[in-house]
Design a protein around this motif. Sequence first.
Motif, mmCIF file in Angstrom:
data_model
loop_
_atom_site.group_PDB
_atom_site.id
_atom_site.type_symbol
_atom_site.label_atom_id
_atom_site.label_comp_id
_atom_site.label_asym_id
_atom_site.label_seq_id
_atom_site.Cartn_x
_atom_site.Cartn_y
_atom_site.Cartn_z
ATOM 1 N N LEU A 340 0.851 -1.187 0.000
ATOM 2 C CA LEU A 340 0.000 0.000 0.000
ATOM 3 C C LEU A 340 0.891 1.243 0.000
ATOM 4 C CD1 LEU A 340 -2.718 -1.103 2.610
ATOM 5 C CD2 LEU A 340 -2.843 -1.222 0.121
ATOM 6 N N SER A 341 2.102 1.078 -0.512
ATOM 7 C CA SER A 341 3.103 2.142 -0.504
ATOM 8 C C SER A 341 3.210 2.795 -1.880
ATOM 9 C CB SER A 341 4.458 1.577 -0.085
ATOM 10 O OG SER A 341 4.357 0.955 1.181
ATOM 11 N N TYR A 342 3.980 3.901 -1.958
ATOM 12 C CA TYR A 342 4.052 4.661 -3.199
ATOM 13 C C TYR A 342 5.465 4.855 -3.736
ATOM 14 C CZ TYR A 342 -0.869 5.554 -2.477
ATOM 15 O OH TYR A 342 -2.213 5.379 -2.307
ATOM 16 N N ASP A 343 6.483 4.610 -2.959
ATOM 17 C CA ASP A 343 7.866 4.668 -3.456
ATOM 18 C C ASP A 343 8.703 3.658 -2.698
ATOM 19 O OD1 ASP A 343 9.994 5.465 -5.039
ATOM 20 O OD2 ASP A 343 10.623 7.017 -3.634
ATOM 21 N N SER A 344 8.277 2.416 -2.756
ATOM 22 C CA SER A 344 8.977 1.365 -2.027
ATOM 23 C C SER A 344 9.606 0.382 -3.000
ATOM 24 C CB SER A 344 8.022 0.625 -1.083
ATOM 25 O OG SER A 344 7.051 -0.088 -1.826
ATOM 26 N N GLY A 345 10.481 -0.425 -2.478
ATOM 27 C CA GLY A 345 11.169 -1.392 -3.311
ATOM 28 C C GLY A 345 11.237 -2.751 -2.647
ATOM 29 N N LEU A 346 11.350 -3.776 -3.468
ATOM 30 C CA LEU A 346 11.590 -5.140 -3.013
ATOM 31 C C LEU A 346 13.052 -5.426 -3.327
ATOM 32 C CD1 LEU A 346 9.265 -8.183 -3.595
ATOM 33 C CD2 LEU A 346 11.696 -8.348 -4.088
ATOM 34 N N ILE A 347 13.842 -5.665 -2.288
ATOM 35 C CA ILE A 347 15.292 -5.708 -2.431
ATOM 36 C C ILE A 347 15.813 -7.110 -2.099
ATOM 37 C CG2 ILE A 347 17.463 -4.653 -1.701
ATOM 38 C CD1 ILE A 347 15.605 -2.263 -0.727
ATOM 39 N N VAL A 348 16.514 -7.714 -3.042
ATOM 40 C CA VAL A 348 17.017 -9.081 -2.878
ATOM 41 C C VAL A 348 18.467 -9.040 -2.414
ATOM 42 C CG1 VAL A 348 17.434 -11.290 -4.023
ATOM 43 C CG2 VAL A 348 15.459 -9.890 -4.679
ATOM 44 N N ASP A 349 18.723 -9.587 -1.240
ATOM 45 C CA ASP A 349 20.085 -9.673 -0.681
ATOM 46 C C ASP A 349 20.806 -8.333 -0.664
ATOM 47 O OD1 ASP A 349 20.057 -12.333 0.070
ATOM 48 O OD2 ASP A 349 20.799 -13.063 -1.858
ATOM 49 N N GLY A 350 20.077 -7.272 -0.382
ATOM 50 C CA GLY A 350 20.688 -5.957 -0.223
ATOM 51 C C GLY A 350 21.229 -5.356 -1.496
ATOM 52 N N GLY A 351 20.916 -5.965 -2.651
ATOM 53 C CA GLY A 351 21.492 -5.475 -3.899
ATOM 54 C C GLY A 351 20.460 -5.131 -4.947
ATOM 55 N N VAL A 352 19.970 -6.146 -5.655
ATOM 56 C CA VAL A 352 19.018 -5.933 -6.741
ATOM 57 C C VAL A 352 17.662 -5.516 -6.181
ATOM 58 C CG1 VAL A 352 17.841 -7.002 -8.699
ATOM 59 C CG2 VAL A 352 20.193 -7.635 -8.163
ATOM 60 N N SER A 353 17.055 -4.503 -6.806
ATOM 61 C CA SER A 353 15.769 -4.008 -6.331
ATOM 62 C C SER A 353 14.800 -3.803 -7.477
ATOM 63 C CB SER A 353 15.955 -2.692 -5.570
ATOM 64 O OG SER A 353 14.693 -2.168 -5.178
ATOM 65 N N LEU A 354 13.516 -3.998 -7.158
ATOM 66 C CA LEU A 354 12.436 -3.685 -8.092
ATOM 67 C C LEU A 354 11.386 -2.863 -7.359
ATOM 68 C CD1 LEU A 354 13.313 -6.894 -8.911
ATOM 69 C CD2 LEU A 354 11.729 -6.328 -10.743
ATOM 70 N N PRO A 355 10.656 -1.999 -8.084
ATOM 71 C CA PRO A 355 9.581 -1.236 -7.443
ATOM 72 C C PRO A 355 8.533 -2.170 -6.855
ATOM 73 C CG PRO A 355 10.103 -0.349 -9.616
ATOM 74 C CD PRO A 355 10.837 -1.649 -9.502
ATOM 75 N N PHE A 356 8.013 -1.813 -5.691
ATOM 76 C CA PHE A 356 6.974 -2.616 -5.037
ATOM 77 C C PHE A 356 5.963 -1.640 -4.439
ATOM 78 C CE2 PHE A 356 5.338 -5.450 -1.590
ATOM 79 C CZ PHE A 356 4.883 -6.480 -2.410
ATOM 80 N N ASN A 357 5.140 -1.071 -5.333
ATOM 81 C CA ASN A 357 4.242 0.001 -4.932
ATOM 82 C C ASN A 357 2.787 -0.445 -4.864
ATOM 83 O OD1 ASN A 357 6.348 1.950 -4.647
ATOM 84 N ND2 ASN A 357 6.423 2.125 -6.881
ATOM 85 N N HIS A 358 1.917 0.497 -4.579
ATOM 86 C CA HIS A 358 0.507 0.245 -4.278
ATOM 87 C C HIS A 358 -0.120 -0.721 -5.287
ATOM 88 C CE1 HIS A 358 -3.702 0.893 -3.273
ATOM 89 N NE2 HIS A 358 -3.303 1.577 -2.202
ATOM 90 N N GLY A 359 -0.690 -1.816 -4.761
ATOM 91 C CA GLY A 359 -1.339 -2.811 -5.605
ATOM 92 C C GLY A 359 -0.487 -4.021 -5.909
ATOM 93 N N ALA A 360 0.829 -3.901 -5.747
ATOM 94 C CA ALA A 360 1.712 -5.040 -6.022
ATOM 95 C C ALA A 360 1.579 -6.085 -4.912
ATOM 96 C CB ALA A 360 3.154 -4.575 -6.126
ATOM 97 N N ARG A 361 1.805 -7.328 -5.285
ATOM 98 C CA ARG A 361 1.731 -8.430 -4.316
ATOM 99 C C ARG A 361 2.883 -9.386 -4.594
ATOM 100 N NH1 ARG A 361 -1.415 -13.426 -4.265
ATOM 101 N NH2 ARG A 361 -2.252 -12.819 -6.300
ATOM 102 N N ALA A 362 3.396 -10.026 -3.542
ATOM 103 C CA ALA A 362 4.503 -10.973 -3.705
ATOM 104 C C ALA A 362 4.371 -12.107 -2.706
ATOM 105 C CB ALA A 362 5.845 -10.272 -3.523
#
Length: 378
Positions: A340-362
């Motif tokens: 439910l965020s607007y400028d957040s990221g999903l970060i793998v092992d402190g390195g690679v990141s992808l946007p993880f914003n409002h509506g995304a699910r994992a």
Amino acid sequence: MSRWIPRQVLVLSKLTPLELLKFRNPDIKEKQLLEQFSRQGKNPIKVLHEHRSQLAFEAKVIKVLRKFKINFRFTKRMVDASKYVDWADFVITTGGDGTFLAASKLIRDNITPLMGFNSTNSSSNLTLPTQYTENVEKAFKKLFAGAYKLVMRSRIRTVMYGKGLYSHSFLVNEKNRTQGEKIIDALIRSTERKVADAMQPQIRILPWLALNEVFIGEFVAAKRTTLIIQVDNNPQEYKFRSSGLCVCTGSGSRSWFRAINFKGRETIQEIVALATNNALQLDDKRAALLMQKYLNHYVFDPEEQMIAYKIRELHRASTWPKPKDLQDVQMCRKVTVKSLSYDSGLIVDGGVSLPFNHGARATFEIRPEDALKTISLN
């Protein structure tokens, strides 16, 4: 274990800060580059010493490989390493945990073994003990004699659902998406991305398996992130605010996850004193022992087919979390998170990141076929 000698070895080595600066500024002399470190508040003598030490260690590893007449390819570039990883039947890293984690992202099967040398004699959760930094040949002799243990380290598989799942990933320290752009250019690029995203599937299994952890949080540290979490097969969903969510493996339980759970000595002493109405006052040593016992409670085996999550700085108020019985740390087999965020990221092992914003699910879970085969020497 039977004798085994690898035929084709890929060596992925740490890129020192000085080397990185040289690659970015090939026409500038080393002395001038070191002056840049000085202006940044870093000790140029220390930077140069670490650089030379790393090169000396790499030469030591290469000398041993040549002595045993092993076919190998050496690289410091992830682009080159990704080309060679399928060619190799054994992967070695020379660096620290960061280099080891980088190599683990290249190996997507549970067949190719990985072994890491700690080139700096510093503490490490993933690489070989520092005795093998001083005696590289001894490590290879043990390996060839079969005097080693295979550790099948569990890794987290991340499946994302929603729009924009195929946005270009980036390194966390390179987060700088629109700075320097004109507003109109940024809007055009945003529109182009939205059109491209609409043509993409709305489910994606990430190609990066997390050896340590996946972290979800806002890129601006001062902002809280709002998430919804569901654990295992429990249909109950919990809505909460925090400064982030860490989902880790057994390997990761000794790393960032441990640091997030850490409490200062003074905090332990105050809690015990309050709980006993000042009847029990812990000295520094006893407080440290109690803290260590608490941290060890959350450490689990790297081969365990389980994950753990920790909510970092969970916001507790009259209306948060919802419902109120949310556990801020828990062992489980599967975690589902909605943003439910607007400028957040999903970060793998402190390195690679992808946007993880409002509506995304994992979803995050561990599967045996995703394990990383690693070499452990006594």
